[in-house]
Write a protein that holds these residues in place. Structure first.
Motif, PDB file in Angstrom:
ATOM      1  N   ALA A 182       0.841  -1.202   0.000  1.00 50.10           N
ATOM      2  CA  ALA A 182       0.000   0.000   0.000  1.00 50.10           C
ATOM      3  C   ALA A 182       0.873   1.247   0.000  1.00 50.10           C
ATOM      4  CB  ALA A 182      -0.921   0.008   1.212  1.00 50.10           C
ATOM      5  N   ARG A 183       0.601   2.182  -0.901  1.00 46.29           N
ATOM      6  CA  ARG A 183       1.377   3.403  -1.005  1.00 46.29           C
ATOM      7  C   ARG A 183       0.559   4.644  -0.680  1.00 46.29           C
ATOM      8  NH1 ARG A 183       4.357   0.328  -0.038  1.00 46.29           N
ATOM      9  NH2 ARG A 183       6.056  -0.583  -1.235  1.00 46.29           N
ATOM     10  N   TYR A 184      -0.709   4.459  -0.386  1.00 40.58           N
ATOM     11  CA  TYR A 184      -1.533   5.543   0.145  1.00 40.58           C
ATOM     12  C   TYR A 184      -2.647   4.906   0.963  1.00 40.58           C
ATOM     13  CZ  TYR A 184      -5.224   4.560  -3.277  1.00 40.58           C
ATOM     14  OH  TYR A 184      -6.219   3.953  -4.006  1.00 40.58           O
ATOM     15  N   ILE A 185      -3.186   5.687   1.902  1.00 37.45           N
ATOM     16  CA  ILE A 185      -4.220   5.193   2.794  1.00 37.45           C
ATOM     17  C   ILE A 185      -5.360   6.203   2.832  1.00 37.45           C
ATOM     18  CG2 ILE A 185      -4.782   4.561   5.186  1.00 37.45           C
ATOM     19  CD1 ILE A 185      -2.900   2.563   3.852  1.00 37.45           C
ATOM     20  N   GLN A 186      -6.585   5.704   2.803  1.00 37.09           N
ATOM     21  CA  GLN A 186      -7.763   6.542   3.011  1.00 37.09           C
ATOM     22  C   GLN A 186      -8.460   6.082   4.285  1.00 37.09           C
ATOM     23  OE1 GLN A 186      -9.771   5.799  -0.723  1.00 37.09           O
ATOM     24  NE2 GLN A 186      -8.840   7.577  -1.709  1.00 37.09           N
ATOM     25  N   THR A 187      -8.901   7.033   5.110  1.00 41.41           N
ATOM     26  CA  THR A 187      -9.493   6.667   6.386  1.00 41.41           C
ATOM     27  C   THR A 187     -11.015   6.555   6.301  1.00 41.41           C
ATOM     28  OG1 THR A 187     -10.021   8.838   7.356  1.00 41.41           O
ATOM     29  CG2 THR A 187      -7.709   8.112   7.466  1.00 41.41           C
TER      30      THR A 187
END
Length: 307
Positions: A182-187
């Motif tokens: 994973a290279r970005y995360i959304q909450t």
């Protein structure tokens, strides 16, 4: 290159929205909303039968968006397809130039609208990320067989729930997702920026290096807020915010004006987005308008956010 990847790596304030495919084969309504989002957001997440409710596929709407010049994010859940089906969708997506994905485990069919459906869960979100990363590094499919031509490379993301106890479980899962690619995360939706700060501080303290985008849900009513508090894990709408929505509804009833709570919900969302950007709390936001995607440009304008 993924537009979202470009935004995050350049230091721009990244903005994504979210929309669902139709419950049928007429894509005209989501595409009308997509036309309004074009140029206003870096990318649009397309849900993969969110809440286990049957819709057209995420891939289908992603293709429509791509052809209309709107950057899509393919959501992939492990609930309905085994690793072969998931990889087949990823390869098909790549053939249309779709290069950004979000891996999710997926809600159980028991909570959805086709409850006789049997879940698959061959892979969870971490497994999906790991499978795609191994495909990219080896050029092989999920069975270890060589793909024809070069393997596609995706900008891979995942989700996290900041308001969760014990927090260490979310941090451990987040670490696994990042290690899997994973290279970005959304909450999950955030309504208290102090809680978001505390979570991000815990992420930093744990040595987890990944950009985290804050999930923003524009509330439509106090009833919606109460429902989410009671039924959606990880959602915590403050009572003060609910009281303001109740007051807006009462004012609207007294004056004979409709839509005041939804208008207030948009304003509250815009206030949070503006603070996140101005105070550099995190590098971007993910706006989940839940059927009101047409309001996203207005929310961004109120927040003073422009690409």
């Amino acid at each position: 290159m993924s537009e979202l990847k470009r935004a995050l790596e350049s230091g721009a304030f990244a903005v994504t929205a979210e929309m669902a495919p139709p419950k049928g084969c007429d894509f005209s309504e989501p595409m009308e909303a997509a036309a309004l989002l074009k140029g206003k957001v870096h990318a649009v997440n397309v849900t993969d039968m969110q809440s286990a409710c049957l819709k057209a596929s995420s891939l289908g709407l992603c293709v429509h968006l791509r052809q209309a010049g709107v950057e899509p994010i393919l959501q992939m859940t492990g609930r309905d397809r085994n690793r072969m089906g998931l990889m087949a969708d990823a390869l098909s997506a790549a053939s249309f130039g779709i290069d950004t994905v979000l891996a999710l485990t997926g809600d159980h069919p028991a909570v959805g609208d086709c409850r006789d459906a049997k879940p698959v869960y061959d892979l969870d979100s971490v497994g999906i990320l790991r499978m795609l990363s191994e495909m990219e590094s080896t050029g092989n499919d999920c069975g270890g067989n060589a793909l024809s031509g070069s393997a596609p490379v995706f900008f891979k993301g995942a989700a996290v729930t900041p308001v969760y106890e014990p927090q260490i479980l979310q941090l451990n899962k987040l670490r696994q997702k990042v290690e899997a690619g994973a290279r970005y995360i959304q909450t999950q939706g955030i309504f208290d920026l102090d809680e978001l700060r505390r979570f991000l501080e815990a992420v930093d303290a744990a040595g987890i290096q990944v950009p985290v985008m804050a999930g923003i849900i524009p509330l439509k009513s106090a009833g919606m807020a109460r429902f989410m508090n009671e039924n959606v894990p990880g959602i915590a709408v403050p009572e003060e915010m609910i009281a303001r929505l109740d007051a807006a509804a009462a004012e609207g009833k007294e004056k004979g004006v409709k839509g005041l709570p939804a208008k207030l919900g948009m304003e509250l969302a815009a206030e949070m987005i503006a603070r996140i950007q101005d105070e550099h709390i995190c590098p971007g936001v993910h706006i989940m308008a839940i059927g009101a995607e047409r309001n996203v440009p207005a929310i961004l304008e109120m927040a003073g956010v422009r690409l």
